[in-house]
Design a protein around this motif. Sequence first.
Motif, mmCIF file in Angstrom:
data_model
loop_
_atom_site.group_PDB
_atom_site.id
_atom_site.type_symbol
_atom_site.label_atom_id
_atom_site.label_comp_id
_atom_site.label_asym_id
_atom_site.label_seq_id
_atom_site.Cartn_x
_atom_site.Cartn_y
_atom_site.Cartn_z
ATOM 1 N N THR A 15 1.571 -40.370 34.751
ATOM 2 C CA THR A 15 2.170 -41.457 35.525
ATOM 3 C C THR A 15 1.105 -42.469 35.925
ATOM 4 O O THR A 15 1.290 -43.685 35.804
ATOM 5 C CB THR A 15 2.874 -40.906 36.775
ATOM 6 O OG1 THR A 15 3.898 -39.986 36.368
ATOM 7 C CG2 THR A 15 3.505 -42.025 37.587
ATOM 8 N N GLU A 16 -0.031 -41.966 36.386
ATOM 9 C CA GLU A 16 -1.146 -42.849 36.742
ATOM 10 C C GLU A 16 -1.663 -43.582 35.505
ATOM 11 O O GLU A 16 -1.994 -44.769 35.562
ATOM 12 C CB GLU A 16 -2.259 -42.028 37.378
ATOM 13 C CG GLU A 16 -3.461 -42.850 37.800
ATOM 14 C CD GLU A 16 -4.542 -41.999 38.445
ATOM 15 O OE1 GLU A 16 -5.572 -41.773 37.786
ATOM 16 O OE2 GLU A 16 -4.340 -41.560 39.593
ATOM 17 N N GLU A 19 0.545 -46.528 34.731
ATOM 18 C CA GLU A 19 0.341 -47.637 35.668
ATOM 19 C C GLU A 19 -0.935 -48.396 35.344
ATOM 20 O O GLU A 19 -0.974 -49.632 35.408
ATOM 21 C CB GLU A 19 0.288 -47.104 37.107
ATOM 22 C CG GLU A 19 1.622 -46.589 37.623
ATOM 23 C CD GLU A 19 2.708 -47.657 37.560
ATOM 24 O OE1 GLU A 19 2.455 -48.795 38.017
ATOM 25 O OE2 GLU A 19 3.798 -47.360 37.045
ATOM 26 N N LYS A 22 -0.343 -50.454 32.130
ATOM 27 C CA LYS A 22 0.470 -51.640 32.426
ATOM 28 C C LYS A 22 -0.371 -52.707 33.122
ATOM 29 O O LYS A 22 -0.239 -53.905 32.832
ATOM 30 C CB LYS A 22 1.676 -51.253 33.282
ATOM 31 C CG LYS A 22 2.751 -50.504 32.506
ATOM 32 C CD LYS A 22 4.027 -50.333 33.305
ATOM 33 C CE LYS A 22 3.902 -49.272 34.372
ATOM 34 N NZ LYS A 22 5.208 -49.001 35.039
#
Length: 346
Positions: A15-16, A19, A22
């Motif tokens: 998940t990190e 991010e 992105k």
Amino acid sequence: MKLAVGFMPSGNDFTEMAEFVKGAEELGVDQVWMPEAYGTDAVSILGWLAAQTNRIKLGSAILQMPARAPAMTAMTGATLDLLSGGRALLGIGLSGPQVAEGWYGQPYTKPIQRTREYIEIMRMIWDREERLSYDGEVYKLPAEGGKGLGKPLKLMFKPSRPLPVYLASLGPKNVALTAELADGWLPAFFVPDRIDVFTDALKEGAARSGRDLSTLDIVVGATIAIGDDVPIDAVRSMSKMPVGFYIGGMGAREANFYNDLACRYGYEKEAKEIQDLFLSGKKQEAMALVPDSLVDSMGLWGDKSRILDRLDVYREAGVTTLNCQVGGSIDARLEQIRRLIELAGD
């Protein structure tokens, strides 16, 4: 010179990671590269990132050839390219005897010919000009020695393009093959000051295919730590860990391509000592023995003046894409990328 971001083979917070990627995409970073060894695979993670990004190119660094038949790699790459809207970069490599034979149960034989045939088969699959049959020294399609019922097939969908193929290579013959056949080169532990170690092989391969070497995308990794107060000793220590692991233990004593590379860079004595320590179980001592000068030449850390000087060295070596490894929080990593973009434009 384009910028990319990369990761270690396993142990990431996905998940990190998404991010961060992105955020890197918003800053204008061109590529993200995902490796695999014998932990997480590259393709699953690239598919995860494809669904959460829009522009950044998605590279495998690398898909290990012993793990997949050429047809499977061609299908996988074409599928990722289809799902991502044409953003896939297909990095492949042979790995080494320990992983090929110990993990995948595949013989590490005829590596140069195997790579040549592997690329030829993939490109035939993407072209879809005819049903696939191939009579090579390594690959026979349909296979021989089975039930005799194999039939030539054709990929069931037409790729939007032949995928760009990047090769991970270090030895002279493999580097020459890269310059002859590949769209990009993924050299590990690249020291731009010592491009001379590779120059003859690159020129030889380019001459065989009649290509201009400026068309080869040279993607090299570098640890990034920019600032007047960078803790140099700490950065060096972290950088020595993967270098020491590969020089010391990624391969047998008589077959370690990374140890050979360190010797070609002029660190014969240190490479032998690192390997002796590592193989005797003294891994921390081995990593600590990696010379400061070696890791310093592989990274971009320090104040603005040093970063600008080192960027010039990378450019002069022909590097076209810098794959940035950065540490810290998401915000801290993105700030490092932002600062590098500013300096690279100076």
